[in-house]
Design an enzyme around this catalytic site. Structure first.
Site, mmCIF file in Angstrom:
data_model
loop_
_atom_site.group_PDB
_atom_site.id
_atom_site.type_symbol
_atom_site.label_atom_id
_atom_site.label_comp_id
_atom_site.label_asym_id
_atom_site.label_seq_id
_atom_site.Cartn_x
_atom_site.Cartn_y
_atom_site.Cartn_z
ATOM 1 N N GLN A 74 -23.868 119.766 -26.369
ATOM 2 C CA GLN A 74 -22.847 121.029 -25.754
ATOM 3 C C GLN A 74 -21.769 121.179 -26.780
ATOM 4 O O GLN A 74 -20.978 120.145 -27.110
ATOM 5 C CB GLN A 74 -22.337 120.439 -24.544
ATOM 6 C CG GLN A 74 -21.642 121.608 -23.751
ATOM 7 C CD GLN A 74 -20.998 121.169 -22.287
ATOM 8 O OE1 GLN A 74 -20.044 120.303 -22.407
ATOM 9 N NE2 GLN A 74 -21.784 121.576 -21.469
ATOM 10 N N HIS A 124 -20.537 125.695 -23.780
ATOM 11 C CA HIS A 124 -19.830 125.521 -22.748
ATOM 12 C C HIS A 124 -18.678 126.703 -22.512
ATOM 13 O O HIS A 124 -17.627 126.666 -22.792
ATOM 14 C CB HIS A 124 -18.947 124.084 -22.748
ATOM 15 C CG HIS A 124 -18.385 123.349 -21.690
ATOM 16 N ND1 HIS A 124 -18.708 123.966 -20.179
ATOM 17 C CD2 HIS A 124 -17.825 122.378 -21.210
ATOM 18 C CE1 HIS A 124 -17.947 123.159 -19.470
ATOM 19 N NE2 HIS A 124 -17.603 122.030 -20.073
ATOM 20 N N HIS A 134 -16.017 125.401 -16.036
ATOM 21 C CA HIS A 134 -14.933 124.496 -15.876
ATOM 22 C C HIS A 134 -13.551 124.781 -16.381
ATOM 23 O O HIS A 134 -13.013 123.705 -16.644
ATOM 24 C CB HIS A 134 -15.513 123.241 -16.350
ATOM 25 C CG HIS A 134 -16.787 122.714 -15.850
ATOM 26 N ND1 HIS A 134 -17.517 121.683 -16.215
ATOM 27 C CD2 HIS A 134 -17.540 123.244 -14.590
ATOM 28 C CE1 HIS A 134 -18.895 121.666 -15.411
ATOM 29 N NE2 HIS A 134 -18.862 122.278 -14.395
ATOM 30 N N TYR A 190 -12.756 125.822 -19.340
ATOM 31 C CA TYR A 190 -12.492 125.900 -20.554
ATOM 32 C C TYR A 190 -12.328 127.073 -21.322
ATOM 33 O O TYR A 190 -12.363 128.223 -20.531
ATOM 34 C CB TYR A 190 -13.235 124.670 -21.271
ATOM 35 C CG TYR A 190 -13.117 123.224 -20.681
ATOM 36 C CD1 TYR A 190 -11.978 122.609 -20.576
ATOM 37 C CD2 TYR A 190 -14.274 122.731 -19.924
ATOM 38 C CE1 TYR A 190 -11.963 121.473 -20.050
ATOM 39 C CE2 TYR A 190 -14.011 121.624 -19.461
ATOM 40 C CZ TYR A 190 -13.064 120.935 -19.356
ATOM 41 O OH TYR A 190 -12.790 119.590 -18.749
ATOM 42 N N ARG A 212 -23.565 127.185 -20.567
ATOM 43 C CA ARG A 212 -23.181 126.570 -19.090
ATOM 44 C C ARG A 212 -22.039 127.672 -18.465
ATOM 45 O O ARG A 212 -21.254 127.853 -19.463
ATOM 46 C CB ARG A 212 -22.712 125.165 -19.248
ATOM 47 C CG ARG A 212 -22.094 124.695 -18.071
ATOM 48 C CD ARG A 212 -21.787 123.324 -17.985
ATOM 49 N NE ARG A 212 -23.098 122.603 -17.074
ATOM 50 C CZ ARG A 212 -23.205 121.551 -16.907
ATOM 51 N NH1 ARG A 212 -21.786 120.668 -16.969
ATOM 52 N NH2 ARG A 212 -24.059 121.054 -16.003
ATOM 53 N N LEU A 259 -24.539 117.435 -7.284
ATOM 54 C CA LEU A 259 -24.829 116.586 -6.105
ATOM 55 C C LEU A 259 -26.692 116.474 -5.744
ATOM 56 O O LEU A 259 -26.858 116.821 -4.623
ATOM 57 C CB LEU A 259 -24.184 116.836 -4.842
ATOM 58 C CG LEU A 259 -22.651 116.198 -4.951
ATOM 59 C CD1 LEU A 259 -22.094 116.677 -3.587
ATOM 60 C CD2 LEU A 259 -22.804 114.910 -5.134
#
Length: 376
Positions: free
Chosen positions: A102, A179, A182, A184, A232, A303
């Site tokens: 990544q 990436h 999140h 970034y 991602r 999860l």
């Protein structure tokens, strides 16, 4: 016939042996030299390769020193780092798994304290931190205010991603993932909550996606056409007026035309106080929606902990693969247990030859070992 978790998946010239993949997870374990992966990374990633994961993705590897989340993060901004990654990629490949990396830039969330340090948020310059950059001079939560990138800075970011991809190729990685999640840097440009620019990199969705598309194009020039490229995304900011799953799906469709082969759908990370509805498989509907609208294959993460749950996600077409994170930390050989619980014959289970005698179920252990009192 529905797909199985253990069906291979071919993207370009790379065949991933199953659809249980290791998610990128920061290890904060580059301790001796800046950004240099070491024995911890070899053992951590190698254990998941011997444990049966079809694709083993590294943690976020920074494309520049200032792109690290913390001083203890891995990088691939120089050739020494690429050489260190090469032995890790070679070991993963030797186990029959596919090594992936990544590539990342942390943007305004860079220069933070890791768990190895005492502190929270941005590390002060006097304590070894560095100045952060972002699309706009807007801080994340209580972090330091970043500098807004000018055109020269944007051009350097694009060049850094391209150079990192070339090093990753030489290091033996078969998959590269950008990436853009999140909170970034690439996600910061995508979201209207963190991008307030008024130039060609801000405003409309097309403008906010411009940097990501520029990076994809530059990486595709140095990353071999035979190897797949992933992105991602955070599927949503989980915040009103923020980045949405519809935005994700639309941009993913654009990326398909630019040579992206699969999108990995996570969520959140750009707004500290976002009300994220965490629960089993909570991000799977995002992956399903992006898959349906964009036409791109997707991987789901978040999860996913039980074999039956993972199998249903793939068999029902909600996603093409699953990525395990915390479950994989607890159980490096999770795919081997999954194979047993889902009824896969031992002969088809993802065991290295050295581990076959420990295969599930216990009655597959060779009698000679039982006779010696050395049952698994």
């Amino acid at each position: 016939m529905p797909l199985s978790l253990f069906d291979p998946m071919t993207l370009r010239d790379v065949t991933i042996p199953n659809r249980i993949w290791l998610a990128p997870m920061c290890q904060y374990s580059c301790l001796e030299r800046d950004g240099m992966p070491g024995d911890w990374h070899l053992v951590h990633l190698g254990a998941r390769a011997t444990g049966g994961f079809g694709l083993v993705l590294t943690e976020a590897a920074a494309v520049s020193p200032e792109g690290r989340i913390s001083v203890h993060d891995a990088g691939i901004w120089n050739d020494d780092q690429a050489a260190a990654w090469a032995r890790i990629a070679a070991f993963i490949s030797a186990q029959g798994a596919v090594p992936g990396i990544q590539l990342a830039h942390a943007g305004r969330k860079a220069s933070t304290f890791s768990f190895r340090q005492h502190g929270h948020g941005t590390v002060p310059l006097a304590e070894g931190g560095w100045r952060t950059v972002a699309p706009s001079a807007l801080p994340f939560d209580s972090y330091a205010t970043p500098s807004a990138l000018d055109q020269a800075g944007i051009d350097q970011v694009v060049a850094d991603f391209s150079a990192a991809a070339a090093r990753a190729d030489r290091a033996g990685f078969a998959v590269a993932e950008l990436h853009a999640a999140h909170g970034y840097l690439l996600h910061e440009f995508l979201s209207p909550l963190s991008n307030r620019r008024t130039d060609s990199y801000g405003g409309s969705l097309a403008n906010r996606a411009r940097l990501l598309i520029d990076v994809v194009r530059a990486v595709r020039e140095t990353w071999p056409a035979t190897k797949p490229l992933f992105v991602r995304f955070s599927g949503t900011d989980w915040t009103e007026d923020g980045w949405t799953v519809d935005d994700t799906a639309e941009v993913a469709g654009w990326l398909a035309d630019e040579g992206v082969d699969l999108v990995d759908i996570s969520s959140g990370g750009n707004v500290a106080s976002a009300p994220i509805p965490v629960g089993p498989g909570y991000q799977v509907p995002l992956a399903q929606q992006v898959r349906t609208i964009s036409g791109l294959p997707t991987a789901a993460v978040g999860l996913i902990t039980e074999p039956g749950q993972a199998a249903d996600i793939v068999a029902s077409g909600q996603a093409d693969a699953v990525l395990l994170a915390r479950a994989a930390l607890r159980e490096p050989a999770w795919p081997q247990r999954a194979a047993a619980e889902l009824g896969l014959p031992t002969t088809e289970s993802p065991y290295p030859a050295q581990y076959v005698r420990g295969a599930w179920p216990e009655q597959t252990v060779r009698p000679s070992y039982l006779d010696l009192g050395r049952s698994a």
